[in-house]
Design a protein around this motif. Structure first.
Motif, PDB file in Angstrom:
ATOM      1  N   TYR A  88      14.811 -20.395  21.467  1.00 53.93           N
ATOM      2  CA  TYR A  88      13.982 -19.392  22.167  1.00 53.93           C
ATOM      3  C   TYR A  88      14.801 -18.818  23.320  1.00 53.93           C
ATOM      4  N   GLN A  89      14.611 -17.537  23.591  1.00 49.70           N
ATOM      5  CA  GLN A  89      15.312 -16.937  24.732  1.00 49.70           C
ATOM      6  C   GLN A  89      14.282 -16.416  25.710  1.00 49.70           C
ATOM      7  N   PHE A  90      14.530 -16.709  26.990  1.00 51.30           N
ATOM      8  CA  PHE A  90      13.608 -16.288  28.042  1.00 51.30           C
ATOM      9  C   PHE A  90      14.355 -15.369  28.992  1.00 51.30           C
ATOM     10  N   ALA A  91      13.638 -14.362  29.473  1.00 50.14           N
ATOM     11  CA  ALA A  91      14.234 -13.461  30.466  1.00 50.14           C
ATOM     12  C   ALA A  91      13.567 -13.747  31.806  1.00 50.14           C
ATOM     13  N   ARG A  92      14.367 -13.712  32.885  1.00 45.71           N
ATOM     14  CA  ARG A  92      13.818 -13.925  34.237  1.00 45.71           C
ATOM     15  C   ARG A  92      14.154 -12.716  35.084  1.00 45.71           C
ATOM     16  N   ASP A  93      13.179 -12.238  35.821  1.00 47.09           N
ATOM     17  CA  ASP A  93      13.480 -11.126  36.730  1.00 47.09           C
ATOM     18  C   ASP A  93      13.839 -11.687  38.112  1.00 47.09           C
ATOM     19  N   SER A  94      14.066 -10.767  39.066  1.00 47.40           N
ATOM     20  CA  SER A  94      14.572 -11.188  40.383  1.00 47.40           C
ATOM     21  C   SER A  94      13.586 -12.107  41.108  1.00 47.40           C
ATOM     22  N   SER A  95      12.282 -11.991  40.793  1.00 49.87           N
ATOM     23  CA  SER A  95      11.333 -12.888  41.465  1.00 49.87           C
ATOM     24  C   SER A  95      10.964 -14.099  40.582  1.00 49.87           C
ATOM     25  N   GLU A  96      11.901 -14.452  39.690  1.00 53.80           N
ATOM     26  CA  GLU A  96      11.731 -15.669  38.872  1.00 53.80           C
ATOM     27  C   GLU A  96      10.539 -15.599  37.928  1.00 53.80           C
ATOM     28  N   CYS A  97      10.120 -14.386  37.564  1.00 54.30           N
ATOM     29  CA  CYS A  97       9.057 -14.273  36.561  1.00 54.30           C
ATOM     30  C   CYS A  97       9.690 -14.307  35.172  1.00 54.30           C
ATOM     31  N   ILE A  98       8.991 -14.947  34.265  1.00 49.34           N
ATOM     32  CA  ILE A  98       9.609 -15.299  32.972  1.00 49.34           C
ATOM     33  C   ILE A  98       8.875 -14.597  31.827  1.00 49.34           C
ATOM     34  N   THR A  99       9.649 -14.048  30.913  1.00 43.97           N
ATOM     35  CA  THR A  99       9.042 -13.536  29.673  1.00 43.97           C
ATOM     36  C   THR A  99       9.743 -14.190  28.477  1.00 43.97           C
ATOM     37  N   LEU A 100       8.996 -14.290  27.389  1.00 41.87           N
ATOM     38  CA  LEU A 100       9.578 -14.785  26.138  1.00 41.87           C
ATOM     39  C   LEU A 100      10.286 -13.606  25.497  1.00 41.87           C
ATOM     40  N   ALA A 101      11.634 -13.645  25.478  1.00 41.87           N
ATOM     41  CA  ALA A 101      12.397 -12.483  25.006  1.00 41.87           C
ATOM     42  C   ALA A 101      12.644 -12.534  23.506  1.00 41.87           C
ATOM     43  N   THR A 102      12.971 -13.718  22.972  1.00 35.42           N
ATOM     44  CA  THR A 102      13.312 -13.815  21.542  1.00 35.42           C
ATOM     45  C   THR A 102      12.731 -15.084  20.935  1.00 35.42           C
ATOM     46  N   ILE A 103      12.094 -14.897  19.804  1.00 36.86           N
ATOM     47  CA  ILE A 103      11.621 -16.052  19.016  1.00 36.86           C
ATOM     48  C   ILE A 103      12.664 -16.281  17.919  1.00 36.86           C
ATOM     49  N   PRO A 104      13.185 -17.491  17.779  1.00 34.95           N
ATOM     50  CA  PRO A 104      14.258 -17.693  16.799  1.00 34.95           C
ATOM     51  C   PRO A 104      13.751 -17.580  15.360  1.00 34.95           C
ATOM     52  N   ASP A 105      14.663 -17.244  14.479  1.00 38.34           N
ATOM     53  CA  ASP A 105      14.340 -17.142  13.057  1.00 38.34           C
ATOM     54  C   ASP A 105      14.329 -18.549  12.462  1.00 38.34           C
ATOM     55  N   ARG A 106      13.260 -19.261  12.733  1.00 36.42           N
ATOM     56  CA  ARG A 106      13.122 -20.634  12.255  1.00 36.42           C
ATOM     57  C   ARG A 106      11.715 -20.822  11.685  1.00 36.42           C
ATOM     58  N   LEU A 107      11.597 -21.787  10.764  1.00 34.49           N
ATOM     59  CA  LEU A 107      10.294 -22.061  10.143  1.00 34.49           C
ATOM     60  C   LEU A 107       9.577 -23.190  10.873  1.00 34.49           C
ATOM     61  N   TYR A 108       9.714 -23.247  12.192  1.00 35.87           N
ATOM     62  CA  TYR A 108       9.077 -24.304  12.972  1.00 35.87           C
ATOM     63  C   TYR A 108       7.575 -24.358  12.647  1.00 35.87           C
ATOM     64  N   ALA A 109       7.052 -25.588  12.594  1.00 36.17           N
ATOM     65  CA  ALA A 109       5.639 -25.765  12.219  1.00 36.17           C
ATOM     66  C   ALA A 109       4.718 -24.944  13.121  1.00 36.17           C
ATOM     67  N   HIS A 110       4.974 -24.967  14.432  1.00 31.42           N
ATOM     68  CA  HIS A 110       4.042 -24.259  15.326  1.00 31.42           C
ATOM     69  C   HIS A 110       4.153 -22.745  15.150  1.00 31.42           C
ATOM     70  N   GLU A 111       5.317 -22.245  14.720  1.00 25.12           N
ATOM     71  CA  GLU A 111       5.430 -20.804  14.456  1.00 25.12           C
ATOM     72  C   GLU A 111       4.617 -20.432  13.210  1.00 25.12           C
ATOM     73  N   ILE A 112       4.677 -21.290  12.197  1.00 28.85           N
ATOM     74  CA  ILE A 112       3.898 -21.005  10.976  1.00 28.85           C
ATOM     75  C   ILE A 112       2.408 -21.098  11.289  1.00 28.85           C
ATOM     76  N   GLU A 113       2.048 -22.105  12.098  1.00 27.76           N
ATOM     77  CA  GLU A 113       0.623 -22.305  12.404  1.00 27.76           C
ATOM     78  C   GLU A 113       0.051 -21.170  13.258  1.00 27.76           C
ATOM     79  N   THR A 114       0.902 -20.546  14.077  1.00 24.00           N
ATOM     80  CA  THR A 114       0.425 -19.462  14.943  1.00 24.00           C
ATOM     81  C   THR A 114       0.132 -18.238  14.075  1.00 24.00           C
TER      82      THR A 114
END
Ligand code: BTN
Length: 330
Positions: free
Chosen positions: A51-77
């Protein structure tokens, strides 16, 4: 086996739900009721998992990239099934998902449990063939089913999986996928997916049925062994760009669940029109092997047990399994 704990999954889902508005660490910590240092640790572990996360100057975080994986929780979502795939056993690398699913079934796993892998070191195909299963390219998965139907009816289940895979590919890509009896999925006449069913039954009832399916999703030509490059293809080759494997798997499971439940209630009959409409061999001359002999005939029908009816020298025979080919002259 790569494992995610529930806190990591909750963190991901929180960030997934806020794509526009970044959440700062303190707010994430407050929402999840955990100290900021532990959230940082989880972000590190998730980064290691791709997973890749982006942080801005005030340490706020966004989920930038979801990996191309068949993780159970990704399938369940976002999985819209009621029963199938509610428990998922994920492996980065395994010998064969069918072998693992059979072990789980013998240990008492419930109907609908799914084994999924990013690669197989000993993937098995029908007729004792190998199923080449390169890392992160395809979907290699096995469903544990416990259908309360006559043993003779079970081949119909593999046919329905093939229909669901073909329909899902067509729905997501706009490219027409078809099926070739007994259970190959084809695009442009080339094999894109195959199904291997392993049945455990006594004379009267089914104990479990493992339905393993391999879908060539994001392979490029060089990913296939040389001896099958002219017969096999992938969704990516057919449409010219990669397809989200998680979405395809979710779609196929959802589509198959309704077909399977209808099949268990009322048999294959109601679904024969869908099967026949997708079938690429009906009313065509074929060759097939029987008792060591190569025979010729015309594939005229598929019956309520999923058997192929072939007209051959003026009489009709039923094929339960095996490999058939369209006659070369056709
Ligand atoms: C075929 O020969 O067409 C059937 C191929 C089935 C391959 C799948 S991949 C997941 C599951 N595990 C296996 O070892 N085989 C099936």
């Amino acid at each position: 086996m790569l494992r995610f704990n529930q806190q990591q999954i909750d963190l991901l889902n929180l960030l997934r739900g806020s794509p526009e508005s970044a959440l700062c660490l303190d707010r994430l910590a407050a929402k999840l009721g955990r100290p900021a240092e532990l959230i940082e640790q989880d972000l590190d572990s998730l980064s290691t998992a791709g997973y890749q996360f982006a942080r801005d100057s005030s340490e706020c975080i966004t989920l930038a990239t979801i990996p191309d994986r068949l993780y159970a929780h990704e399938i369940e979502t976002g999985l819209q099934t009621c029963h199938l795939g509610k428990t998922i056993h994920y492996y980065e690398n395994i010998d064969s998902t069918n072998i693992r699913a059979a072990e789980l079934a013998r240990e008492g796993a419930a109907e609908g449990e799914l084994v999924v892998a990013e690669m197989q070191s000993a993937g098995r195909g029908r007729l004792s063939r190998d199923w080449h299963s390169p890392l992160y390219c395809g979907i290699y998965a096995s469903l544990i089913l416990r259908p309360q139907v006559p043993v003779a009816a079970t081949p119909g289940i593999s046919l329905l999986v093939a229909v669901s895979i073909a329909e899902s590919i067509t729905r997501l890509t706009g490219r027409q996928a078809g099926i070739k009896w007994p259970n190959d999925v084809l695009i442009d006449g080339r094999k894109t997916a195959g199904i291997l069913a392993d049945l455990s039954a006594n004379a009267r009832s089914v104990q479990y049925l493992i339905v393993g399916f391999g879908i060539n999703v994001n392979q490029i030509e060089s990913d296939f062994p040389a001896d099958i490059t002219d017969k096999a293809t992938s969704v990516r080759i057919a449409i010219g760009k990669p397809l989200d494997r998680v979405r395809l798997l979710q779609n196929a499971l959802h589509d198959f669940e309704s077909r399977y439940l209808s099949f268990v209630r009322e048999g294959l009959e109601a679904q024969l029109p869908a099967i026949k409409a997708l079938s690429s061999i009906l009313m065509k001359p074929i060759t097939f092997e029987q008792k060591g002999r190569t025979m010729k005939g015309v594939a005229v029908d598929i019956d309520r047990n999923g058997l192929l009816i072939v007209e051959c020298d003026g009489s009709r025979i039923s094929l339960a399994a095996g490999e058939i080919s369209l006659q070369e002259s056709y």
